[in-house]
Design an enzyme around this catalytic site. Structure first.
Site, mmCIF file in Angstrom:
data_model
loop_
_atom_site.group_PDB
_atom_site.id
_atom_site.type_symbol
_atom_site.label_atom_id
_atom_site.label_comp_id
_atom_site.label_asym_id
_atom_site.label_seq_id
_atom_site.Cartn_x
_atom_site.Cartn_y
_atom_site.Cartn_z
ATOM 1 N N CYS A 26 0.841 -1.187 0.000
ATOM 2 C CA CYS A 26 0.000 0.000 0.000
ATOM 3 C C CYS A 26 0.884 1.247 0.000
ATOM 4 C CB CYS A 26 -0.862 0.042 1.257
ATOM 5 S SG CYS A 26 -2.148 -1.190 1.286
ATOM 6 N N GLN A 101 -3.544 -7.090 -6.343
ATOM 7 C CA GLN A 101 -4.129 -7.761 -5.186
ATOM 8 C C GLN A 101 -5.499 -7.148 -4.910
ATOM 9 O OE1 GLN A 101 -2.740 -6.960 -1.128
ATOM 10 N NE2 GLN A 101 -2.381 -9.156 -0.885
ATOM 11 N N TYR A 183 -7.820 -8.353 7.156
ATOM 12 C CA TYR A 183 -8.794 -7.688 6.289
ATOM 13 C C TYR A 183 -9.969 -8.652 6.052
ATOM 14 C CZ TYR A 183 -5.133 -4.299 6.202
ATOM 15 O OH TYR A 183 -4.204 -3.389 6.621
ATOM 16 N N ARG A 325 9.668 -4.945 2.460
ATOM 17 C CA ARG A 325 10.547 -3.864 2.923
ATOM 18 C C ARG A 325 11.941 -3.904 2.314
ATOM 19 N NH1 ARG A 325 8.872 -5.036 8.994
ATOM 20 N NH2 ARG A 325 8.917 -7.098 8.041
HETATM 21 C C1 LIG Z 1 4.651 -0.182 3.032
HETATM 22 C C2 LIG Z 1 4.001 -1.525 3.143
HETATM 23 C C3 LIG Z 1 2.749 -1.741 2.586
HETATM 24 C C4 LIG Z 1 2.143 -2.996 2.617
HETATM 25 N N1 LIG Z 1 0.953 -3.218 1.973
HETATM 26 C C5 LIG Z 1 0.507 -4.471 1.798
HETATM 27 C C6 LIG Z 1 -0.545 -4.765 0.904
HETATM 28 O O1 LIG Z 1 -1.057 -3.890 0.193
HETATM 29 N N2 LIG Z 1 -0.966 -6.055 0.821
HETATM 30 C C7 LIG Z 1 -0.372 -7.075 1.533
HETATM 31 O O2 LIG Z 1 -0.779 -8.220 1.417
HETATM 32 N N3 LIG Z 1 0.634 -6.822 2.367
HETATM 33 C C8 LIG Z 1 1.109 -5.566 2.487
HETATM 34 N N4 LIG Z 1 2.204 -5.330 3.266
HETATM 35 C C9 LIG Z 1 2.860 -6.475 3.903
HETATM 36 C C10 LIG Z 1 3.945 -7.039 2.989
HETATM 37 O O3 LIG Z 1 3.446 -7.417 1.721
HETATM 38 C C11 LIG Z 1 4.647 -8.234 3.638
HETATM 39 O O4 LIG Z 1 3.720 -9.288 3.787
HETATM 40 C C12 LIG Z 1 5.255 -7.854 4.989
HETATM 41 O O5 LIG Z 1 5.808 -6.545 4.973
HETATM 42 C C13 LIG Z 1 6.366 -8.819 5.420
HETATM 43 O O6 LIG Z 1 7.366 -8.854 4.410
HETATM 44 P P1 LIG Z 1 8.769 -8.034 4.554
HETATM 45 O O7 LIG Z 1 9.413 -8.481 5.825
HETATM 46 O O8 LIG Z 1 9.532 -8.442 3.297
HETATM 47 O O9 LIG Z 1 8.452 -6.573 4.575
HETATM 48 C C14 LIG Z 1 2.807 -4.064 3.270
HETATM 49 C C15 LIG Z 1 4.045 -3.852 3.865
HETATM 50 C C16 LIG Z 1 4.654 -2.616 3.790
HETATM 51 C C17 LIG Z 1 6.023 -2.438 4.393
#
Ligand SMILES: Cc1cc2nc3c(=O)[nH]c(=O)nc-3n(C[C@H](O)[C@H](O)[C@H](O)COP(=O)(O)O)c2cc1C
Length: 369
Positions: A26, A101, A183, A325
């Site tokens: 997002c 998504q 959600y 991230r």
């Molecule tokens: C800025 C940001 C926005 C995110 N928006 C979504 C999203 O739109 N849909 C989703 O399923 N997860 C969303 N997430 C979660 C990530 O897709 C992911 O599942 C979570 O950050 C863990 O992965 P990471 O450790 O690589 O960040 C978001 C995470 C971040 C950091």
């Protein structure tokens, strides 16, 4: 040298050139649900990263399904045109497999974007009535959602169908159904949020009923030759919540209904869950789903290091990794990972001279600048 992280993977009839995918993120930068120039830059940058697949952020199928007033939607002609502009831009610069998504934020809707405040919107800040399986607030003090009626649910399924048709028209390669992070669809799945007494609550079979109806409807509305996948919870991280055993059953049912992949995440249904965040903390849930169902499985959550990513793929814990991230921090992550693992990195031709092997001493930049 070879690295399993850089081997191809088939998802439906789409071929991923490697196992590195970009997670949906997002951006809270849309206007009335329509993507803006920020999305051109953000998705454009990620599209030339060398990752093989890019999931565009959580996209609401109805206005009340937005998390915040700044989230992306796909329910109006304007939303469709704005997303089409971004998709055409990404297509013009990258062969990346590109999808969206689709989601509804349920009782977590009507909230502030992270940098504009904390928690839910107040009436004078433009709050709207949220909707969920049951009238149970997210946490004490949060507004009670409206418990969805069967008519509400049928209408929402149709909204998912219309969004899927728009996604097909725009030419997206795939759709991902969002059924985690607390959600709406994960609220139906979780006994912590779903207190319904009808055939949509109670047993796991009942709690899966609405998410499966949505999945089937979207699968039916999207061209059969393009994949539909899902992001799911491996666990709610709470005793008495959606469990790893249930994640296996849900994934198995999705697979039987033609789901092309699941990415296994978790948490978010309640605010006081104790999530043991650490490197690869959700990988064991992905591993179980993959081993017990055979569905093509993505691992997500604190995957940051090339050797760690390689080990996840090489040991068969997951078929692909999904990075959020780490990709924002370093949008060249896949190219750097290829260097770290000693294999050829995928570069757009404009950036080929960035590859360290092209920096050999004595090698000039050539006559052209
Ligand atoms: C800025 C940001 C926005 C995110 N928006 C979504 C999203 O739109 N849909 C989703 O399923 N997860 C969303 N997430 C979660 C990530 O897709 C992911 O599942 C979570 O950050 C863990 O992965 P990471 O450790 O690589 O960040 C978001 C995470 C971040 C950091």
């Amino acid at each position: 040298m070879t690295a399993q992280l850089f081997t191809p993977l088939q998802i439906g009839n789409r071929t991923l050139s490697n196992r590195i995918t970009v997670a949906p993120m997002c951006q809270y930068s849309a206007i009335d649900g329509s993507m803006t120039d920020w999305h051109l830059m953000h998705l454009g940058s990620l599209a030339i990263s060398g990752a093989s697949m890019l999931v565009m952020e959580m996209t609401a199928v109805t206005p009340p399904g937005h998390i915040t007033p700044h989230c992306v939607g796909l329910y109006s002609d304007d939303n469709e045109a704005a997303m089409q502009r971004v998709v055409e831009f990404v297509r013009s610069i990258s062969p990346i497999v590109l999808g969206v998504q689709l989601a509804h934020a349920g009782r977590k809707a009507s909230a502030h974007r992270p940098w504009s405040g904390q928690g839910f919107l107040r009436p004078d800040e433009g709050a709207w009535q949220t909707e969920a399986p049951s009238a149970v607030p997210l946490a004490p003090g949060w507004p009670a959602p409206h418990a969805m009626t069967r008519t509400d649910m049928q209408q929402l399924t149709q909204a998912f169908v219309r969004a899927a048709q728009r996604a097909a028209r725009i030419g997206l390669d795939f759709i991902e159904i969002h059924s985690t992070h607390g959600y709406l669809l994960s609220e139906f799945l979780s006994p912590l949020a779903n207190k319904r007494a009808d055939e949509y609550g109670g047993s796991l079979e009942n709690r899966m009923r609405f998410p499966m109806e949505v999945f089937r409807a979207v699968r039916g509305a999207f061209p059969a030759d393009r994949p539909v996948g899902a992001k799911i919870s491996g666990t709610d991280f709470v005793e008495g919540g959606f469990s790893p055993d249930e994640a296996v059953v849900y994934s198995g049912m999705l697979k039987r209904e033609g789901c092309a992949y699941v990415t296994v995440s978790g948490g978010g249904v309640v605010l006081d869950a104790k999530v043991p965040v650490g490197p690869g903390y959700q990988v064991p849930f992905a591993e179980r789903v993959k081993k017990e169902t055979g569905i093509t499985t993505g691992a997500v959550g604190m995957i940051t290091d090339p050797q760690q990513a390689e080990a996840i793929i090489a040991s068969g814990q997951a078929d692909f990794i999904s990075l959020a991230r780490a990709m924002l921090f370093n949008p060249r992550w896949p190219q750097h990972a290829a260097v770290a693992l000693g294999v050829e990195a995928p570069y757009p031709p404009q950036y080929e001279r960035a590859a360290p092997k092209a920096w050999r001493p004595g090698r000039t930049l050539g006559k052209l600048a």
